[in-house]
Design a protein around this motif. Structure first.
Motif, mmCIF file in Angstrom:
data_model
loop_
_atom_site.group_PDB
_atom_site.id
_atom_site.type_symbol
_atom_site.label_atom_id
_atom_site.label_comp_id
_atom_site.label_asym_id
_atom_site.label_seq_id
_atom_site.Cartn_x
_atom_site.Cartn_y
_atom_site.Cartn_z
ATOM 1 N N LEU A 1 -2.287 2.110 8.129
ATOM 2 C CA LEU A 1 -2.121 0.767 7.579
ATOM 3 C C LEU A 1 -2.965 -0.246 8.352
ATOM 4 C CD1 LEU A 1 -0.713 -1.232 5.664
ATOM 5 C CD2 LEU A 1 1.153 -1.365 7.329
ATOM 6 N N ALA B 1 5.329 -4.360 8.200
ATOM 7 C CA ALA B 1 5.589 -2.933 8.408
ATOM 8 C C ALA B 1 6.701 -2.779 9.415
ATOM 9 C CB ALA B 1 4.325 -2.226 8.907
ATOM 10 N N VAL C 1 0.634 -8.356 8.338
ATOM 11 C CA VAL C 1 0.874 -6.925 8.189
ATOM 12 C C VAL C 1 2.380 -6.721 8.260
ATOM 13 C CG1 VAL C 1 0.481 -4.616 9.089
ATOM 14 C CG2 VAL C 1 -1.324 -6.344 9.284
ATOM 15 N N ALA D 1 3.567 -2.120 3.868
ATOM 16 C CA ALA D 1 3.740 -0.692 3.594
ATOM 17 C C ALA D 1 5.050 -0.206 4.196
ATOM 18 C CB ALA D 1 2.578 0.128 4.149
ATOM 19 N N LEU E 1 1.239 4.574 1.277
ATOM 20 C CA LEU E 1 0.704 5.436 2.325
ATOM 21 C C LEU E 1 0.913 6.915 2.022
ATOM 22 C CD1 LEU E 1 1.741 3.408 5.502
ATOM 23 C CD2 LEU E 1 -0.489 3.490 4.372
ATOM 24 N N VAL F 1 0.837 -1.191 0.000
ATOM 25 C CA VAL F 1 0.000 0.000 0.000
ATOM 26 C C VAL F 1 0.879 1.250 0.000
ATOM 27 C CG1 VAL F 1 -1.826 1.250 1.202
ATOM 28 C CG2 VAL F 1 -1.768 -1.251 1.283
#
Length: 244
Positions: A194, A213, A211, A179, A143, A141
Motif C-alpha cells: 500500500l 490503514a 493513507v 486499504a 490488496l 485499494v
C-alpha cells in the motif's frame, strides 16, 4: 454524566490502551504521534457511546452504514460537537457506498474512505456539486487483487485510471488511499505494498497524502509503513453488539 459511569470508565481505559499502542508504534517507526490520526469506528454502537468518546477527547469517528450514521446524526451524536476552542467531530465513512446513497453520504461524511469504481466517483461528484461542496475521498485499494470482491476496492492495475478520474472531478478532492489487510495474510507485507501504491499516486497528485490503514489487530504494521489514519473499533469499544 458522572465520571464514575461504568461505560465511560471502560471506554477511557480502552482508549488509553490504544493510545499507548499508537504512541509506541510511532516511536518505533521514528514518526511523530501527531502524524497519525486515530479514527474510532463506532458502527453498531449507540449514539451514547459517541457522546462519551467525544467527552474523552475523541475527534474522529467512523461509520460504515448510511442509515446508522444518519440516525446518530439526528441524535446530535455526530453533529458538530460543542467542544472547547470550536472543535468538532470529524466524520469518516468507511463502508461500501451504494451509488443511490451518494447524496446522503456526501451530506454526512467529511472524508469517504471507500471509493473504488468509476460509477461511484461520478455519483459522488454529482452529489457534491449539487450540494455546493467539495467532498474529500480516499480510493480503496484491493490488496487481494480480486480474490475477495466482497470487501471492495480497486485492483492496483486499475488505480491510475480511477485516480485520474477522481482528481479531475470538480466536486471531489482526492485525499489519498485506503486499504484493508487481506485475511490470513501478513499485514506487514500488505501495508508495504500500500505504501508503494500511495507513493505512486502522490507522484501524480501531491495532495493525496492520506493513507488509511490498520485496525485493532494490525495498527503497528500500518504505522510502520506510513499510515496517517488508523481505523480502530473493537479495541476501544469492545465486542460488537448484535447487529440490528
Amino acid at each position: 454524566m458522572s465520571g464514575d459511569d461504568p461505560r465511560r470508565v471502560e471506554l477511557a481505559e480502552r482508549l488509553a490502551a490504544v493510545e499507548q499502542r499508537v504512541a509506541r508504534a510511532c516511536e518505533d517507526a521514528g514518526r511523530d504521534r501527531s502524524q497519525v490520526t486515530l479514527v474510532v469506528v463506532t458502527k453498531f454502537f449507540p449514539a451514547a457511546d459517541v457522546r462519551l468518546l467525544a467527552g474523552l477527547g475523541v475527534r474522529d469517528v467512523g461509520e460504515s452504514r448510511v442509515q446508522e450514521a444518519l440516525a446518530k446524526a439526528q441524535e446530535d451524536a455526530l453533529a458538530p460537537w460543542p467542544a472547547p476552542a470550536g472543535e468538532r467531530l470529524t466524520t469518516h465513512f468507511i463502508g461500501q457506498v451504494q451509488t443511490n446513497k451518494a447524496a446522503a453520504v456526501v451530506g454526512w461524511a467529511d472524508l469517504i474512505h471507500s471509493v473504488d469504481r468509476p460509477k461511484l466517483v461520478r455519483a459522488l461528484d454529482r452529489a457534491a456539486q449539487a450540494a455546493g461542496t467539495v467532498q474529500g475521498v480516499l480510493l480503496q485499494v484491493d490488496l487481494e487483487d480480486g480474490a475477495d470482491a466482497g470487501r471492495g476496492g480497486v485492483r492496483p492495475a486499475d488505480l491510475p485510471a480511477l485516480a485520474e478520474l477522481t482528481a479531475g472531478s470538480e466536486g471531489l478532492d482526492l485525499a489519498g488511499l485506503m486499504a484493508v489487510a487481506p485475511r490470513g495474510a501478513d499485514p506487514d507485507a500488505a501495508f508495504a505494498r500500500l505504501a508503494e501504491l500511495a507513493a505512486e499516486v502522490r507522484a501524480s497528485y501531491p495532495g493525496a497524502v492520506v493513507v488509511s490503514a490498520g485496525m485493532s489487530g494490525d495498527l503497528e504494521d500500518a504505522v510502520r509503513h506510513g499510515a496517517t489514519h488508523l481505523r480502530v473499533g473493537s479495541a476501544i469499544l469492545g465486542a460488537r453488539p448484535g447487529v440490528r
